[in-house]
Scaffold this motif. Structure first.
Motif, PDB file in Angstrom:
ATOM      1  N   LEU A  69       0.851  -1.188   0.000  1.00 49.90           N
ATOM      2  CA  LEU A  69       0.000   0.000   0.000  1.00 49.90           C
ATOM      3  C   LEU A  69       0.887   1.237   0.000  1.00 49.90           C
ATOM      4  CD1 LEU A  69      -2.597  -0.981   2.769  1.00 49.90           C
ATOM      5  CD2 LEU A  69      -2.953  -1.094   0.294  1.00 49.90           C
ATOM      6  N   VAL A  72      -2.516   5.499   0.732  1.00 50.90           N
ATOM      7  CA  VAL A  72      -3.919   5.218   0.423  1.00 50.90           C
ATOM      8  C   VAL A  72      -4.841   6.056   1.303  1.00 50.90           C
ATOM      9  CG1 VAL A  72      -5.729   3.448   0.493  1.00 50.90           C
ATOM     10  CG2 VAL A  72      -3.460   2.893  -0.411  1.00 50.90           C
ATOM     11  N   LYS A  92      -6.257  -4.729  -1.835  1.00 49.90           N
ATOM     12  CA  LYS A  92      -7.526  -4.749  -1.093  1.00 49.90           C
ATOM     13  C   LYS A  92      -7.416  -5.552   0.195  1.00 49.90           C
ATOM     14  CE  LYS A  92     -10.020  -6.665  -4.285  1.00 49.90           C
ATOM     15  NZ  LYS A  92      -8.892  -7.040  -5.149  1.00 49.90           N
ATOM     16  N   LEU A  95      -5.367  -3.814   2.808  1.00 48.66           N
ATOM     17  CA  LEU A  95      -6.074  -2.692   3.404  1.00 48.66           C
ATOM     18  C   LEU A  95      -7.113  -3.163   4.417  1.00 48.66           C
ATOM     19  CD1 LEU A  95      -6.173   0.383   3.330  1.00 48.66           C
ATOM     20  CD2 LEU A  95      -8.006   0.216   1.636  1.00 48.66           C
ATOM     21  N   ALA A 105      -0.562  -0.611   9.925  1.00 49.28           N
ATOM     22  CA  ALA A 105       0.066   0.183   8.875  1.00 49.28           C
ATOM     23  C   ALA A 105       1.459   0.633   9.303  1.00 49.28           C
ATOM     24  CB  ALA A 105      -0.796   1.395   8.553  1.00 49.28           C
TER      25      ALA A 105
END
Length: 300
Positions: A69, A72, A92, A95, A105
């Motif tokens: 990622l 985002v 996807k 996330l 994250a």
């Protein structure tokens, strides 16, 4: 409110389009007007719904040499269905794991009801009010419906029977399970039925019902109709509509644009781990969204 009537057009083994039978998306036609909002870069009309329930700002995640990622952004409001779309490898699943606390994250900000939070474990996510139903459903086939709904949160009998003998309140759990299923319009004749004997659609609704027992404010549904036939998929989409009407924010991960057109208010497209467009679903064509998914257009 009455159930939606959907017109289903069959093509190439799946439903290609499902229409709402004249019903419009809630709150459509109002303009958000917030320049920093991801949807300000999308197509068509966007809506004022107040501060987002959940907001991701510049979220990134790396696994070794792989940047899963990169910066985002995502927003979801109460009573809103946001479709999270993208080709295989778009990011996807990563996330979803970030939001649900499975994979924290590396950088970026996650806001929950207007305040910055750190979601480092699934327990923290559940405590905030975020529930996730993964594609594998995580049901125990040998247990019955009520036992699956209360798996990991079993209730003990009141009084001495529960404290001393640690007996489970089977009757109470079944009554609460029945009330939960009835409220959602889910038909399971006998809650003592082993989950292994249920249809794929019934299993999906049981998994969603289990997630709702914790009274979440937001729920993530990972490909909820992928293994279902058209009638069963339509029932699950009715359930998604019911969640919206209850004020729950829904993130719907799907490859099926017919499903997205049927229930989603907004669509967020990921491409190679980055945002590649935000779209107001009722006013955006499937071709436009599909082009963003496969990289034919760049909307980031």
């Amino acid at each position: 409110m009455s159930r939606l009537r959907r017109k289903i057009v069959i093509g190439t083994g799946r439903a290609l389009a499902l229409s709402r039978g004249g019903r419009t998306h809630p709150r459509s036609g109002l303009h958000r007007g917030h320049a920093a909002s991801p949807r300000s870069r999308g197509e068509g009309e966007v809506r004022v719904t107040g501060p987002p329930l959940l907001a991701l700002r510049g979220v990134s995640k790396r696994f070794g040499a792989v940047q899963a990622l990169k910066d985002v952004d995502l927003e979801i409001h109460e009573g809103e269905v946001v479709a999270l779309l993208g080709d295989n490898g778009a990011g996807k699943s990563t996330l979803v794991k970030v939001i649900s606390g499975v994979t924290p994250a590396d950088k970026g900000v996650i806001e929950w009801q207007g305040r910055a939070v750190q979601i480092r474990t699934p327990r923290i996510a559940r405590r905030l009010g975020i529930a996730t139903v993964y594609q594998n459903l995580a049901l125990c086939d040998d247990l019955d419906v009520a036992e699956n709904l209360f798996l990991g949160r079993e209730r003990r009998c009141p009084g001495v029977r529960g404290r001393l003998f640690r007996l489970m309140d089977t009757g109470g759990m079944r009554r609460e399970a029945r009330g939960q299923l009835d409220a959602l319009g889910i038909r399971v004749p006998d809650l003592r039925t082993p989950v292994a004997t249920l249809s794929a659609g019934q299993r999906q609704t049981v998994a969603i019902s289990r997630a709702l027992l914790g009274r979440p404010k937001a729920i993530l549904l990972d490909e909820p109709t992928a293994a279902l036939g058209v009638p069963q998929a339509s029932h699950v989409l009715d359930l998604v509509d019911e969640l919206r009407e209850q004020g729950i924010g829904v993130i719907l991960i799907s490859h099926n644009l017919g499903d997205v057109k049927a229930v989603a208010d907004e669509a967020a497209v990921l491409r190679l781990g980055r945002n590649n467009g935000f779209f107001h679903v009722p006013t955006t064509s499937q071709d436009r969204i599909f082009s963003a998914m496969v990289g034919a257009t760049t909307n980031a």
